[in-house]
Write a protein that holds these residues in place. Structure first.
Motif, PDB file in Angstrom:
ATOM      1  N   TRP A   1       0.790  -1.242  -0.087  1.00  0.00           N
ATOM      2  CA  TRP A   1       0.054   0.000  -0.042  1.00  0.00           C
ATOM      3  C   TRP A   1       0.836   1.202   0.066  1.00  0.00           C
ATOM      4  CZ3 TRP A   1      -4.793  -0.401  -1.079  1.00  0.00           C
ATOM      5  CH2 TRP A   1      -5.872  -1.420  -0.820  1.00  0.00           C
ATOM      6  N   ASP A   2       1.073   1.807  -1.222  1.00  0.00           N
ATOM      7  CA  ASP A   2       1.696   3.040  -1.373  1.00  0.00           C
ATOM      8  C   ASP A   2       0.703   4.133  -1.573  1.00  0.00           C
ATOM      9  OD1 ASP A   2       3.338   5.124  -2.205  1.00  0.00           O
ATOM     10  OD2 ASP A   2       4.850   4.228  -3.334  1.00  0.00           O
ATOM     11  N   THR A   3       0.219   4.689  -0.531  1.00  0.00           N
ATOM     12  CA  THR A   3      -0.813   5.571  -0.716  1.00  0.00           C
ATOM     13  C   THR A   3      -0.556   6.732  -1.656  1.00  0.00           C
ATOM     14  OG1 THR A   3      -0.414   6.688   1.640  1.00  0.00           O
ATOM     15  CG2 THR A   3      -1.976   4.772   1.240  1.00  0.00           C
ATOM     16  N   GLN A   4       0.762   6.988  -1.906  1.00  0.00           N
ATOM     17  CA  GLN A   4       1.069   8.259  -2.777  1.00  0.00           C
ATOM     18  C   GLN A   4       0.699   8.083  -4.131  1.00  0.00           C
ATOM     19  OE1 GLN A   4       1.930  11.249  -1.350  1.00  0.00           O
ATOM     20  NE2 GLN A   4       1.507  10.115   0.254  1.00  0.00           N
ATOM     21  N   LYS A   5       0.639   6.849  -4.527  1.00  0.00           N
ATOM     22  CA  LYS A   5       0.339   6.310  -6.071  1.00  0.00           C
ATOM     23  C   LYS A   5      -0.961   6.202  -6.083  1.00  0.00           C
ATOM     24  CE  LYS A   5       4.895   3.868  -6.591  1.00  0.00           C
ATOM     25  NZ  LYS A   5       5.432   2.674  -6.869  1.00  0.00           N
ATOM     26  N   GLU A   6      -1.710   6.011  -5.161  1.00  0.00           N
ATOM     27  CA  GLU A   6      -3.156   5.779  -5.027  1.00  0.00           C
ATOM     28  C   GLU A   6      -3.733   4.465  -5.920  1.00  0.00           C
ATOM     29  OE1 GLU A   6      -5.474   9.238  -6.300  1.00  0.00           O
ATOM     30  OE2 GLU A   6      -4.716  10.400  -4.539  1.00  0.00           O
ATOM     31  N   GLU A   7      -3.215   3.568  -5.644  1.00  0.00           N
ATOM     32  CA  GLU A   7      -3.330   2.048  -6.500  1.00  0.00           C
ATOM     33  C   GLU A   7      -4.488   1.578  -5.430  1.00  0.00           C
ATOM     34  OE1 GLU A   7       0.275   0.156  -6.578  1.00  0.00           O
ATOM     35  OE2 GLU A   7       0.784   1.236  -8.695  1.00  0.00           O
ATOM     36  N   TRP A   8      -5.529   0.900  -6.217  1.00  0.00           N
ATOM     37  CA  TRP A   8      -6.537   0.239  -5.440  1.00  0.00           C
ATOM     38  C   TRP A   8      -6.721  -0.908  -6.244  1.00  0.00           C
ATOM     39  CZ3 TRP A   8      -8.604   1.174  -1.079  1.00  0.00           C
ATOM     40  CH2 TRP A   8      -9.803   0.567  -0.786  1.00  0.00           C
ATOM     41  N   PRO A   9      -6.258  -2.034  -5.590  1.00  0.00           N
ATOM     42  CA  PRO A   9      -6.405  -3.241  -6.369  1.00  0.00           C
ATOM     43  C   PRO A   9      -7.442  -3.979  -6.196  1.00  0.00           C
ATOM     44  CG  PRO A   9      -5.239  -3.606  -4.234  1.00  0.00           C
ATOM     45  CD  PRO A   9      -5.518  -2.161  -4.308  1.00  0.00           C
ATOM     46  N   VAL A  10      -8.468  -3.707  -5.712  1.00  0.00           N
ATOM     47  CA  VAL A  10      -9.925  -4.334  -5.247  1.00  0.00           C
ATOM     48  C   VAL A  10     -10.612  -4.315  -6.577  1.00  0.00           C
ATOM     49  CG1 VAL A  10     -11.765  -4.760  -3.872  1.00  0.00           C
ATOM     50  CG2 VAL A  10      -9.692  -3.643  -3.044  1.00  0.00           C
ATOM     51  N   THR A  11     -11.253  -5.337  -7.200  1.00  0.00           N
ATOM     52  CA  THR A  11     -11.837  -5.432  -8.483  1.00  0.00           C
ATOM     53  C   THR A  11     -13.377  -4.812  -8.364  1.00  0.00           C
ATOM     54  OG1 THR A  11     -12.464  -7.776  -7.944  1.00  0.00           O
ATOM     55  CG2 THR A  11     -10.500  -7.415  -9.439  1.00  0.00           C
ATOM     56  N   LYS A  12     -14.034  -5.116  -7.111  1.00  0.00           N
ATOM     57  CA  LYS A  12     -15.183  -4.402  -6.987  1.00  0.00           C
ATOM     58  C   LYS A  12     -15.068  -3.616  -5.818  1.00  0.00           C
ATOM     59  CE  LYS A  12     -17.644  -8.496  -8.850  1.00  0.00           C
ATOM     60  NZ  LYS A  12     -18.773  -9.749  -8.639  1.00  0.00           N
ATOM     61  N   LYS A  13     -16.109  -2.763  -5.598  1.00  0.00           N
ATOM     62  CA  LYS A  13     -16.442  -1.808  -4.251  1.00  0.00           C
ATOM     63  C   LYS A  13     -16.909  -2.571  -3.105  1.00  0.00           C
ATOM     64  CE  LYS A  13     -16.746   2.456  -6.590  1.00  0.00           C
ATOM     65  NZ  LYS A  13     -17.544   3.841  -6.715  1.00  0.00           N
ATOM     66  N   PRO A  14     -15.982  -2.785  -2.006  1.00  0.00           N
ATOM     67  CA  PRO A  14     -16.332  -3.473  -0.877  1.00  0.00           C
ATOM     68  C   PRO A  14     -17.705  -3.139  -0.179  1.00  0.00           C
ATOM     69  CG  PRO A  14     -14.642  -2.379  -0.446  1.00  0.00           C
ATOM     70  CD  PRO A  14     -14.844  -1.837  -1.704  1.00  0.00           C
ATOM     71  N   ASP A  15     -18.200  -4.075   0.334  1.00  0.00           N
ATOM     72  CA  ASP A  15     -19.381  -3.607   1.417  1.00  0.00           C
ATOM     73  C   ASP A  15     -18.892  -3.387   2.739  1.00  0.00           C
ATOM     74  OD1 ASP A  15     -21.855  -4.435  -0.297  1.00  0.00           O
ATOM     75  OD2 ASP A  15     -20.848  -6.108  -0.476  1.00  0.00           O
ATOM     76  N   LEU A  16     -17.682  -4.040   3.003  1.00  0.00           N
ATOM     77  CA  LEU A  16     -16.930  -3.908   4.337  1.00  0.00           C
ATOM     78  C   LEU A  16     -15.419  -3.849   3.898  1.00  0.00           C
ATOM     79  CD1 LEU A  16     -17.018  -3.875   7.553  1.00  0.00           C
ATOM     80  CD2 LEU A  16     -16.999  -6.379   7.495  1.00  0.00           C
ATOM     81  N   ILE A  17     -14.754  -2.968   4.699  1.00  0.00           N
ATOM     82  CA  ILE A  17     -13.328  -2.812   4.834  1.00  0.00           C
ATOM     83  C   ILE A  17     -12.876  -3.161   6.101  1.00  0.00           C
ATOM     84  CG2 ILE A  17     -11.303  -1.834   4.450  1.00  0.00           C
ATOM     85  CD1 ILE A  17     -12.900   0.235   2.454  1.00  0.00           C
ATOM     86  N   PHE A  18     -12.384  -4.325   6.419  1.00  0.00           N
ATOM     87  CA  PHE A  18     -11.969  -4.654   7.782  1.00  0.00           C
ATOM     88  C   PHE A  18     -10.546  -4.291   7.992  1.00  0.00           C
ATOM     89  CE2 PHE A  18     -10.590  -7.146  11.433  1.00  0.00           C
ATOM     90  CZ  PHE A  18     -11.556  -7.088  12.396  1.00  0.00           C
ATOM     91  N   PHE A  19     -10.021  -3.529   8.702  1.00  0.00           N
ATOM     92  CA  PHE A  19      -8.814  -3.094   8.776  1.00  0.00           C
ATOM     93  C   PHE A  19      -8.001  -3.038  10.067  1.00  0.00           C
ATOM     94  CE2 PHE A  19      -5.937   1.013   7.449  1.00  0.00           C
ATOM     95  CZ  PHE A  19      -4.824   0.223   7.523  1.00  0.00           C
ATOM     96  N   ASP A  20      -7.215  -4.162   9.993  1.00  0.00           N
ATOM     97  CA  ASP A  20      -6.335  -4.324  11.216  1.00  0.00           C
ATOM     98  C   ASP A  20      -4.935  -4.212  11.314  1.00  0.00           C
ATOM     99  OD1 ASP A  20      -5.737  -5.380  13.719  1.00  0.00           O
ATOM    100  OD2 ASP A  20      -5.577  -7.446  12.869  1.00  0.00           O
ATOM    101  N   PRO A  21      -4.397  -3.024  11.003  1.00  0.00           N
ATOM    102  CA  PRO A  21      -2.787  -2.760  10.851  1.00  0.00           C
ATOM    103  C   PRO A  21      -2.291  -3.091  12.059  1.00  0.00           C
ATOM    104  CG  PRO A  21      -3.914  -0.739  11.282  1.00  0.00           C
ATOM    105  CD  PRO A  21      -5.052  -1.764  11.539  1.00  0.00           C
ATOM    106  N   PRO A  22      -0.887  -2.930  11.813  1.00  0.00           N
ATOM    107  CA  PRO A  22       0.157  -2.859  12.769  1.00  0.00           C
ATOM    108  C   PRO A  22      -0.041  -1.911  13.932  1.00  0.00           C
ATOM    109  CG  PRO A  22       1.131  -3.509  10.821  1.00  0.00           C
ATOM    110  CD  PRO A  22      -0.082  -3.192  10.520  1.00  0.00           C
ATOM    111  N   TYR A  23      -0.048  -2.261  15.241  1.00  0.00           N
ATOM    112  CA  TYR A  23      -0.423  -0.842  15.948  1.00  0.00           C
ATOM    113  C   TYR A  23       0.887  -0.265  16.362  1.00  0.00           C
ATOM    114  CZ  TYR A  23      -4.485  -3.844  16.828  1.00  0.00           C
ATOM    115  OH  TYR A  23      -5.731  -4.786  16.786  1.00  0.00           O
ATOM    116  N   TYR A  24       1.213   0.521  15.418  1.00  0.00           N
ATOM    117  CA  TYR A  24       2.488   1.545  15.598  1.00  0.00           C
ATOM    118  C   TYR A  24       3.864   0.540  15.933  1.00  0.00           C
ATOM    119  CZ  TYR A  24       5.399   5.569  15.979  1.00  0.00           C
ATOM    120  OH  TYR A  24       6.577   6.432  15.828  1.00  0.00           O
ATOM    121  N   THR A  25       4.688   0.668  16.771  1.00  0.00           N
ATOM    122  CA  THR A  25       5.700   0.109  16.876  1.00  0.00           C
ATOM    123  C   THR A  25       5.515  -1.140  17.674  1.00  0.00           C
ATOM    124  OG1 THR A  25       6.196   1.270  18.913  1.00  0.00           O
ATOM    125  CG2 THR A  25       7.196   2.081  16.826  1.00  0.00           C
ATOM    126  N   LYS A  26       4.209  -1.504  18.083  1.00  0.00           N
ATOM    127  CA  LYS A  26       3.979  -2.617  18.862  1.00  0.00           C
ATOM    128  C   LYS A  26       4.429  -3.911  17.917  1.00  0.00           C
ATOM    129  CE  LYS A  26       0.343  -1.376  22.106  1.00  0.00           C
ATOM    130  NZ  LYS A  26      -1.104  -1.618  22.540  1.00  0.00           N
TER     131      LYS A  26
END
Length: 513
Positions: free
Chosen positions: A362-387
């Motif tokens: 995910w390079d948000t500067q390039k604004e690439e979106w690899p998903v083929t269809k628009k999702p009904d739910l985005i479940f986003f569980d990223p790393p909790y900063y330096t944990k």
């Protein structure tokens, strides 16, 4: 012959004069190489054992100055050694000769290279094994039928895509196609079953047959046939015979999540919770201290499948599409499989055993979106900063680092950019479920002395969502377990008046339209 140092590999001519050795249509120069710099690799050498009789015979011949043909070697890189990779010169043909030379005190041996350029060991294991087998079927102490059988089975086991057909193996090993088929038919049958289960898994998660065809390497018609005959097991019968789900999954060469998904197919969400032994939470406090080991792989920051299941229950319906942008060990796809939701999952370090997780950085500067269809739910569980920073860094690399390696400023900017990107690519009814925890630099610092400018809290994420077009509609507390710390650690914190954090929050947001 165990050293991986190839410094002793030199191209000085074998005495009395330079010569060449014919290998098919190619000519290779003969060189002298120090035997101590050679590696005997049992996994690519076709014999099940060394022959003491052959070594003794060769040693006796050397005693009367007999001349031997050069051995065949191959320089490789990416060779595994002591939990790292290195370079090596491995023996393809001539291991008995090397043993005999060593026993007579001869340090160097004439050798030719199969390929004059080093090869990637990991990508060429089968060609190396086949060439070694070919050499050992045409001269010297030739391979026994058992040796050839083991070679065929070894190749079949690491060739699930069946790139090496029965005909090609028969030709290389000097046996009939029927013989090869007898030797490896059980392995191929298991691989077909496993391949079919992968196809069914991907189909249930919403992959198109065209995309599955490209992933698996089968024709679309064949994929269609497999999907159309997806009733591949009779789970109820085996359960009635006293077998458990783990046994049934192994019996049918399926992963456990798919086996459970087939068993639960057609049941309501509430019935699935009951069958899985999960209590259904009615309030906005979800306490799940332990991960359900049946679903998702061991992974840094792994979260309970029960937490995901509750999110699916309250904010999606069957056949809805779920996006998991940082899939890790695959617990979100597994849970979607159970509850008959579609799922597109991405990660910067996808595992081979997780075909449903696609690579994406995910390079948000390039604004690439690899998903083929628009999702009904985005479940986003990223790393909790330096944990768990170290654990995530082991999964990533220098070119595509984990966001856990970011500075605080860049970490927050990443989320702001991601939320904007997700907003642009979401449909009006899309729900964003964002799981994160307060991060405070509280280690060794009394609560009264903490500096708030060093912290990242749920309030910061709430603000980012609001600034990027999302409206938070629920805040669900999903606390971490206190059992992570020992009694001694807790006592030290209390003595220093350090206030720890076990808070973890699931923010549910909708698009502001």
């Amino acid at each position: 012959m165990t050293s991986h140092n190839t410094a002793g590999l030199h191209h000085s001519p074998a005495k009395p004069a330079p010569s060449t050795e014919s290998i098919g249509e190619n000519l290779r120069p003969v060189m002298k190489i120090k035997i101590k710099n050679l590696t005997w690799d049992p996994s690519i050498y076709p014999r099940t054992a060394k022959s003491r009789q052959t070594i003794n015979a060769y040693a006796e011949a050397l005693a009367i100055n007999a001349q031997f043909p050069p051995i065949k070697i191959q320089r490789v890189f990416n060779y595994p050694a002591d939990s790292k990779t290195t370079r090596a010169a491995i023996i393809l043909d001539g291991n008995h000769r090397c043993e005999a030379f060593q026993e007579k005190g001869i340090e160097e041996i004439p050798a030719i290279e199969w390929n004059d350029q080093p090869l990637d060991y990991q990508e060429n294991k089968i060609p190396l094994l086949l060439e070694s087998a070919r050499c050992n079927t045409i001269h010297g102490d030739r391979l026994t039928p058992n040796d050839k059988k083991q070679v065929a089975r070894d190749i079949a086991a690491i060739d699930p895509e069946c790139k090496y057909t029965e005909d090609s193996l028969a030709q290389k090993l000097g046996v009939t196609r029927q013989t090869i088929n007898i030797w490896i038919s059980d392995i191929r049958a298991r691989q077909r079953t496993n391949r079919n289960s992968i196809i069914i898994r991907l189909s249930r998660l919403g992959w198109t047959q065209e995309k599955i065809s490209e992933k698996i390497g089968l024709s679309r018609n064949r994929v269609s046939e497999i999907v159309g005959n997806a009733n591949i097991c009779d789970i109820d019968t085996l359960l009635s015979q006293g077998h458990n789900m783990k046994y049934i999954a192994a019996h049918y060469q399926m992963d456990l999540a798919l086996t459970w998904a087939i068993r639960l197919q057609g049941k309501t969400d509430q019935e699935k919770f009951k069958e899985l032994g999960w209590g259904l939470r009615t309030w906005d406090q979800w306490n799940f201290n332990e991960c359900d080991e049946r679903f998702g792989d061991d992974w840094p920051g792994r979260i309970p499948a029960q937490l995901i299941a509750h999110t699916l229950f309250y904010f999606t319906k069957p056949n809805d599409l779920v996006l998991d942008p940082m899939a890790g060990g695959g617990v979100v796809p597994d849970t979607c499989l159970l509850f008959e939701r579609k799922c597109q999952a991405f990660d910067l370090a996808p595992q081979d055993n997780r075909p449903e997780i696609e690579y994406h950085h995910w390079d948000t500067q390039k604004e690439e979106w690899p998903v083929t269809k628009k999702p009904d739910l985005i479940f986003f569980d990223p790393p909790y900063y330096t944990k768990k920073k170290k654990e995530y860094e082991q999964k990533a690399n220098k070119d595509t680092p984990s966001i856990s390696s970011c500075t605080k400023k860049d970490y927050i900017k990443f989320f702001k950019d991601f939320f904007i990107l997700a907003h642009k690519n979401a449909k009006p009814a899309t729900t964003l479920a964002f799981l994160n925890a307060d991060w405070r630099d509280f280690e060794s610092t009394p609560a009264s002395e903490e500096k708030p400018d060093k912290a990242i809290t749920i309030f910061d994420y709430h603000k980012l969502l609001s600034e990027t077009g999302w409206k938070t509609i629920f805040r669900i507390e999903c606390p971490l377990s206190t059992e992570r710390l020992t009694g001694n650690q807790v006592q030290k914190m209390q003595d220093k008046r350090i206030l720890g954090t076990i808070g973890r929050t699931l923010l549910i947001a909708k698009k502001n339209i």
